[in-house]
Design a protein around this motif. Sequence first.
Motif, PDB file in Angstrom:
ATOM      1  N   PHE B  92      12.331   7.838  19.831  1.00  0.00           N
ATOM      2  CA  PHE B  92      12.227   8.068  18.388  1.00  0.00           C
ATOM      3  C   PHE B  92      13.512   7.604  17.719  1.00  0.00           C
ATOM      4  O   PHE B  92      14.558   7.492  18.345  1.00  0.00           O
ATOM      5  CB  PHE B  92      11.924   9.536  18.063  1.00  0.00           C
ATOM      6  N   ALA B  93      13.371   7.298  16.436  1.00  0.00           N
ATOM      7  CA  ALA B  93      14.514   6.801  15.670  1.00  0.00           C
ATOM      8  C   ALA B  93      15.331   7.989  15.162  1.00  0.00           C
ATOM      9  O   ALA B  93      14.789   9.068  14.945  1.00  0.00           O
ATOM     10  CB  ALA B  93      14.018   5.968  14.494  1.00  0.00           C
ATOM     11  N   PRO B  94      16.643   7.802  15.002  1.00  0.00           N
ATOM     12  CA  PRO B  94      17.496   8.907  14.552  1.00  0.00           C
ATOM     13  C   PRO B  94      17.078   9.428  13.180  1.00  0.00           C
ATOM     14  O   PRO B  94      17.277  10.607  12.880  1.00  0.00           O
ATOM     15  CB  PRO B  94      18.892   8.296  14.504  1.00  0.00           C
ATOM     16  N   GLU B  95      16.470   8.544  12.349  1.00  0.00           N
ATOM     17  CA  GLU B  95      16.077   9.017  11.005  1.00  0.00           C
ATOM     18  C   GLU B  95      14.817   9.882  11.052  1.00  0.00           C
ATOM     19  O   GLU B  95      14.461  10.498  10.046  1.00  0.00           O
ATOM     20  CB  GLU B  95      15.915   7.843  10.023  1.00  0.00           C
ATOM     21  N   MET B 164      12.549   9.337  31.173  1.00  0.00           N
ATOM     22  CA  MET B 164      12.320   9.368  29.731  1.00  0.00           C
ATOM     23  C   MET B 164      12.513  10.775  29.157  1.00  0.00           C
ATOM     24  O   MET B 164      12.942  10.915  28.005  1.00  0.00           O
ATOM     25  CB  MET B 164      10.934   8.802  29.391  1.00  0.00           C
ATOM     26  N   ASP B 165      12.233  11.800  29.944  1.00  0.00           N
ATOM     27  CA  ASP B 165      12.518  13.166  29.492  1.00  0.00           C
ATOM     28  C   ASP B 165      14.027  13.344  29.325  1.00  0.00           C
ATOM     29  O   ASP B 165      14.502  13.848  28.302  1.00  0.00           O
ATOM     30  CB  ASP B 165      11.962  14.167  30.518  1.00  0.00           C
ATOM     31  N   GLY B 166      14.780  12.894  30.322  1.00  0.00           N
ATOM     32  CA  GLY B 166      16.247  12.969  30.244  1.00  0.00           C
ATOM     33  C   GLY B 166      16.775  12.177  29.058  1.00  0.00           C
ATOM     34  O   GLY B 166      17.658  12.638  28.330  1.00  0.00           O
ATOM     35  N   ALA B 167      16.213  10.999  28.836  1.00  0.00           N
ATOM     36  CA  ALA B 167      16.664  10.144  27.732  1.00  0.00           C
ATOM     37  C   ALA B 167      16.424  10.822  26.382  1.00  0.00           C
ATOM     38  O   ALA B 167      17.296  10.833  25.514  1.00  0.00           O
ATOM     39  CB  ALA B 167      15.928   8.809  27.787  1.00  0.00           C
ATOM     40  N   ARG B 168      15.240  11.408  26.233  1.00  0.00           N
ATOM     41  CA  ARG B 168      14.900  12.062  24.971  1.00  0.00           C
ATOM     42  C   ARG B 168      15.786  13.280  24.725  1.00  0.00           C
ATOM     43  O   ARG B 168      16.272  13.510  23.612  1.00  0.00           O
ATOM     44  CB  ARG B 168      13.420  12.474  25.000  1.00  0.00           C
ATOM     45  N   THR B 173      20.080  16.013  21.795  1.00  0.00           N
ATOM     46  CA  THR B 173      21.217  16.943  21.811  1.00  0.00           C
ATOM     47  C   THR B 173      22.517  16.260  21.399  1.00  0.00           C
ATOM     48  O   THR B 173      23.399  16.903  20.833  1.00  0.00           O
ATOM     49  CB  THR B 173      21.408  17.586  23.206  1.00  0.00           C
ATOM     50  N   LEU B 174      22.658  14.971  21.698  1.00  0.00           N
ATOM     51  CA  LEU B 174      23.895  14.266  21.352  1.00  0.00           C
ATOM     52  C   LEU B 174      23.820  13.658  19.957  1.00  0.00           C
ATOM     53  O   LEU B 174      24.833  13.200  19.439  1.00  0.00           O
ATOM     54  CB  LEU B 174      24.166  13.138  22.353  1.00  0.00           C
ATOM     55  N   ALA B 175      22.613  13.662  19.358  1.00  0.00           N
ATOM     56  CA  ALA B 175      22.418  13.023  18.053  1.00  0.00           C
ATOM     57  C   ALA B 175      22.947  11.600  18.084  1.00  0.00           C
ATOM     58  O   ALA B 175      23.586  11.140  17.152  1.00  0.00           O
ATOM     59  CB  ALA B 175      23.090  13.841  16.938  1.00  0.00           C
ATOM     60  N   GLU B 176      22.699  10.903  19.233  1.00  0.00           N
ATOM     61  CA  GLU B 176      23.170   9.523  19.333  1.00  0.00           C
ATOM     62  C   GLU B 176      22.002   8.560  19.148  1.00  0.00           C
ATOM     63  O   GLU B 176      21.106   8.495  19.987  1.00  0.00           O
ATOM     64  CB  GLU B 176      23.858   9.290  20.689  1.00  0.00           C
ATOM     65  N   ALA B 177      22.045   7.819  18.071  1.00  0.00           N
ATOM     66  CA  ALA B 177      20.956   6.884  17.739  1.00  0.00           C
ATOM     67  C   ALA B 177      20.744   5.892  18.866  1.00  0.00           C
ATOM     68  O   ALA B 177      21.690   5.395  19.462  1.00  0.00           O
ATOM     69  CB  ALA B 177      21.311   6.135  16.457  1.00  0.00           C
ATOM     70  N   GLY B 178      19.483   5.624  19.162  1.00  0.00           N
ATOM     71  CA  GLY B 178      19.175   4.539  20.091  1.00  0.00           C
ATOM     72  C   GLY B 178      19.338   4.867  21.557  1.00  0.00           C
ATOM     73  O   GLY B 178      19.137   4.013  22.412  1.00  0.00           O
ATOM     74  N   TYR B 179      19.703   6.106  21.903  1.00  0.00           N
ATOM     75  CA  TYR B 179      19.908   6.461  23.313  1.00  0.00           C
ATOM     76  C   TYR B 179      18.607   6.268  24.105  1.00  0.00           C
ATOM     77  O   TYR B 179      18.591   5.608  25.142  1.00  0.00           O
ATOM     78  CB  TYR B 179      20.364   7.921  23.412  1.00  0.00           C
ATOM     79  N   ALA B 181      15.892   4.578  23.371  1.00  0.00           N
ATOM     80  CA  ALA B 181      15.434   3.179  23.401  1.00  0.00           C
ATOM     81  C   ALA B 181      16.236   2.382  24.434  1.00  0.00           C
ATOM     82  O   ALA B 181      15.670   1.550  25.148  1.00  0.00           O
ATOM     83  CB  ALA B 181      15.581   2.555  22.009  1.00  0.00           C
ATOM     84  N   ALA B 182      17.534   2.648  24.538  1.00  0.00           N
ATOM     85  CA  ALA B 182      18.364   1.919  25.508  1.00  0.00           C
ATOM     86  C   ALA B 182      17.946   2.267  26.936  1.00  0.00           C
ATOM     87  O   ALA B 182      17.894   1.397  27.811  1.00  0.00           O
ATOM     88  CB  ALA B 182      19.845   2.241  25.281  1.00  0.00           C
ATOM     89  N   VAL B 183      17.627   3.538  27.188  1.00  0.00           N
ATOM     90  CA  VAL B 183      17.176   3.937  28.525  1.00  0.00           C
ATOM     91  C   VAL B 183      15.811   3.308  28.813  1.00  0.00           C
ATOM     92  O   VAL B 183      15.564   2.807  29.913  1.00  0.00           O
ATOM     93  CB  VAL B 183      17.121   5.476  28.667  1.00  0.00           C
ATOM     94  N   ARG B 184      14.921   3.321  27.824  1.00  0.00           N
ATOM     95  CA  ARG B 184      13.612   2.680  27.999  1.00  0.00           C
ATOM     96  C   ARG B 184      13.789   1.207  28.399  1.00  0.00           C
ATOM     97  O   ARG B 184      13.159   0.727  29.347  1.00  0.00           O
ATOM     98  CB  ARG B 184      12.814   2.755  26.688  1.00  0.00           C
ATOM     99  N   ASP B 185      14.690   0.503  27.706  1.00  0.00           N
ATOM    100  CA  ASP B 185      14.899  -0.914  28.015  1.00  0.00           C
ATOM    101  C   ASP B 185      15.417  -1.093  29.444  1.00  0.00           C
ATOM    102  O   ASP B 185      14.996  -2.007  30.156  1.00  0.00           O
ATOM    103  CB  ASP B 185      15.877  -1.539  27.016  1.00  0.00           C
TER     104      ASP B 185
END
Lengths: 199, 199
Positions: B92-95, B164-168, B173-179, B181-185
Amino acid sequence: MTGTERTDTRQAIMEATYRALCEHGYAALTMQDIADELDKSKSLLHYHFDTKEDLLVAFIEFLLEEFEEKRAENAEAPPEKRLEEFVDWFVFAPEEDDRTAFHIALLELRSQAPYTEAYREQLARSDRLVRETIVEIVEAGIESGEFRSDVDPESIARLVFATMDGARIRQATLAEAGYAAAVRDALYEYVLDDIVSAE
Amino acid sequence: MTGTERTDTRQAIMEATYRALCEHGYAALTMQDIADELDKSKSLLHYHFDTKEDLLVAFIEFLLEEFEEKRAENAEAPPEKRLEEFVDWFVFAPEEDDRTAFHIALLELRSQAPYTEAYREQLARSDRLVRETIVEIVEAGIESGEFRSDVDPESIARLVFATMDGARIRQATLAEAGYAAAVRDALYEYVLDDIVSAE
């Protein structure tokens, strides 16, 4: 108070915090619980830390220092061995009640990060530190010729960390024995075996 | 009350619960907060659910039913497309503030599973259901010849879900945009691209 006494007091407070988190979880944890584990008065704790949040920020700091010490100790070990140890660090047996309880407590704390900026900052530091460690291991493996050289250490770091963090969380919350070990095995089978076997 | 009215009431309560979780998180959530979102009295809620825990067990049930409906709808789609949609479901996107808030609330709830047996049971069901879905997709891909046939669907399911659970969780929790998506890639680059390209 001498420097050593300060260090000893801090060490004792941190160990008591660990035990209290295992015993009570995060949400229900009080300064009194930690004082009880420390076998000292609550006022001693309050002399060092204003609030439970302040103490727990210092506790995460303490965990990160321990992680950095271990990283420095292992820096000279073969990259394949370091990677294996790193991944295994996320795996625990179901009979390790304290580790399960501790990871549940940490998860409770992490779920409060959006509401507590000081937690968020420490967790962001922790995220950087752990990922840097994996990057360092992968780079060392590429440099020594033991790891495939066409992988991106930054991507591998994200993948390994998210995977094993997810695995540990799922094991701790589902209380399902062997969950993290099974994910570790799959991670090796489909990703890491292929990377560490450069020859 | 007719069957349709019962269904409508349930749907309205579940949607109000979703909004209340996004707004207040899990720990601070009260039956009053949910009644406020529903624009009905708290006594109506208590007519259906004795406690906040009962309501949230029904809410997880509701989420699982939605997941199963979506799974059935997609069952005929090409396996590669289904896998992609499944993995993207975690990104999901940070926004997307509501999704971030909702995942944080779910994480708070998951961290309470060790203390609440009814949560643990629902989470275990959810774990089985999600992993079965990935197994089904991988088996369909192997059968149609689109996926490599020498992979173990059960291991792939564990790996993809934990990752993907860990990535989400890390992104929320870190409020880091794109985390996420980067793991998915990275997951596609090092695992899935290799599996879905059987030809």
